[in-house]
Design a protein around this motif. Structure first.
Motif, PDB file in Angstrom:
ATOM      1  N   VAL A   4       0.857  -1.174   0.000  1.00 34.52           N
ATOM      2  CA  VAL A   4       0.000   0.000   0.000  1.00 34.52           C
ATOM      3  C   VAL A   4       0.895   1.226   0.000  1.00 34.52           C
ATOM      4  O   VAL A   4       1.865   1.291   0.753  1.00 34.52           O
ATOM      5  CB  VAL A   4      -0.915   0.011   1.247  1.00 34.52           C
ATOM      6  N   ARG A  20      -6.490  -7.625   5.765  1.00 35.54           N
ATOM      7  CA  ARG A  20      -7.470  -7.285   6.814  1.00 35.54           C
ATOM      8  C   ARG A  20      -7.014  -6.165   7.749  1.00 35.54           C
ATOM      9  O   ARG A  20      -7.699  -5.828   8.708  1.00 35.54           O
ATOM     10  CB  ARG A  20      -7.770  -8.529   7.637  1.00 35.54           C
ATOM     11  N   SER A  59     -10.571   5.957  10.698  1.00 38.25           N
ATOM     12  CA  SER A  59      -9.541   5.022  10.264  1.00 38.25           C
ATOM     13  C   SER A  59      -9.673   3.646  10.908  1.00 38.25           C
ATOM     14  O   SER A  59      -9.005   2.709  10.496  1.00 38.25           O
ATOM     15  CB  SER A  59      -8.148   5.599  10.527  1.00 38.25           C
ATOM     16  N   ILE A  62     -11.890   1.485   8.092  1.00 41.37           N
ATOM     17  CA  ILE A  62     -11.498   1.379   6.694  1.00 41.37           C
ATOM     18  C   ILE A  62     -10.202   0.552   6.619  1.00 41.37           C
ATOM     19  O   ILE A  62      -9.308   0.694   7.455  1.00 41.37           O
ATOM     20  CB  ILE A  62     -11.322   2.774   6.051  1.00 41.37           C
ATOM     21  N   LEU A  63     -10.134  -0.323   5.643  1.00 43.34           N
ATOM     22  CA  LEU A  63      -8.950  -1.152   5.457  1.00 43.34           C
ATOM     23  C   LEU A  63      -7.847  -0.360   4.762  1.00 43.34           C
ATOM     24  O   LEU A  63      -8.114   0.488   3.908  1.00 43.34           O
ATOM     25  CB  LEU A  63      -9.296  -2.394   4.627  1.00 43.34           C
ATOM     26  N   SER A  64      -6.620  -0.675   5.101  1.00 48.41           N
ATOM     27  CA  SER A  64      -5.484   0.014   4.503  1.00 48.41           C
ATOM     28  C   SER A  64      -5.440  -0.162   2.990  1.00 48.41           C
ATOM     29  O   SER A  64      -5.100   0.764   2.262  1.00 48.41           O
ATOM     30  CB  SER A  64      -4.177  -0.490   5.122  1.00 48.41           C
ATOM     31  N   VAL A  65      -5.796  -1.355   2.516  1.00 50.09           N
ATOM     32  CA  VAL A  65      -5.767  -1.612   1.060  1.00 50.09           C
ATOM     33  C   VAL A  65      -6.768  -0.737   0.324  1.00 50.09           C
ATOM     34  O   VAL A  65      -6.592  -0.467  -0.865  1.00 50.09           O
ATOM     35  CB  VAL A  65      -5.965  -3.101   0.735  1.00 50.09           C
ATOM     36  N   GLN A  66      -7.826  -0.289   0.987  1.00 50.47           N
ATOM     37  CA  GLN A  66      -8.799   0.608   0.366  1.00 50.47           C
ATOM     38  C   GLN A  66      -8.233   2.012   0.200  1.00 50.47           C
ATOM     39  O   GLN A  66      -8.801   2.808  -0.550  1.00 50.47           O
ATOM     40  CB  GLN A  66     -10.073   0.689   1.210  1.00 50.47           C
ATOM     41  N   CYS A  67      -7.162   2.313   0.883  1.00 52.10           N
ATOM     42  CA  CYS A  67      -6.577   3.663   0.888  1.00 52.10           C
ATOM     43  C   CYS A  67      -5.363   3.774  -0.003  1.00 52.10           C
ATOM     44  O   CYS A  67      -4.705   4.812  -0.019  1.00 52.10           O
ATOM     45  CB  CYS A  67      -6.194   4.044   2.316  1.00 52.10           C
ATOM     46  N   ASP A  68      -5.026   2.730  -0.732  1.00 49.45           N
ATOM     47  CA  ASP A  68      -3.836   2.740  -1.581  1.00 49.45           C
ATOM     48  C   ASP A  68      -3.880   3.933  -2.539  1.00 49.45           C
ATOM     49  O   ASP A  68      -4.869   4.169  -3.225  1.00 49.45           O
ATOM     50  CB  ASP A  68      -3.755   1.431  -2.376  1.00 49.45           C
ATOM     51  N   SER A  70      -3.833   7.091  -1.587  1.00 49.34           N
ATOM     52  CA  SER A  70      -4.531   8.241  -0.978  1.00 49.34           C
ATOM     53  C   SER A  70      -3.588   9.205  -0.299  1.00 49.34           C
ATOM     54  O   SER A  70      -2.500   8.852   0.137  1.00 49.34           O
ATOM     55  CB  SER A  70      -5.545   7.747   0.050  1.00 49.34           C
TER      56      SER A  70
END
Length: 72
Positions: A4, A20, A59, A62-68, A70
């Motif tokens: 990420v 996750r 935060s 929300i999953l970290s992978v969803q924020c790639d 950002s």
């Protein structure tokens, strides 16, 4: 494990995370940015709120992978 890339406070970071992993965990544990807090573990208190792309997000929900890619 997925990678990420996040830009946090103007600094670009690339980290490996499990799919996750929550954003709050990535910020606190991997990037050592402890200003974001886990307050209630139920997403009610708002202690974990960060600004992402001009919006306020909890935060801990929300999953970290969803924020790639950002800006946070």
């Amino acid at each position: 494990m997925p990678q990420v890339t996040l830009t946090v406070n103007g600094t670009k970071h690339t980290v490996e995370v499990e799919a996750r992993t929550l954003l709050v965990e990535t910020l606190r544990e991997q990037l050592r940015l402890t200003g974001t807090h886990v307050g209630c573990d139920t997403s009610q208190c708002g202690a974990c709120v960060v600004h992402m792309g001009g919006d306020s997000v909890k935060s801990c929900t929300i999953l970290s992978v969803q924020c790639d890619g950002s800006d946070i």
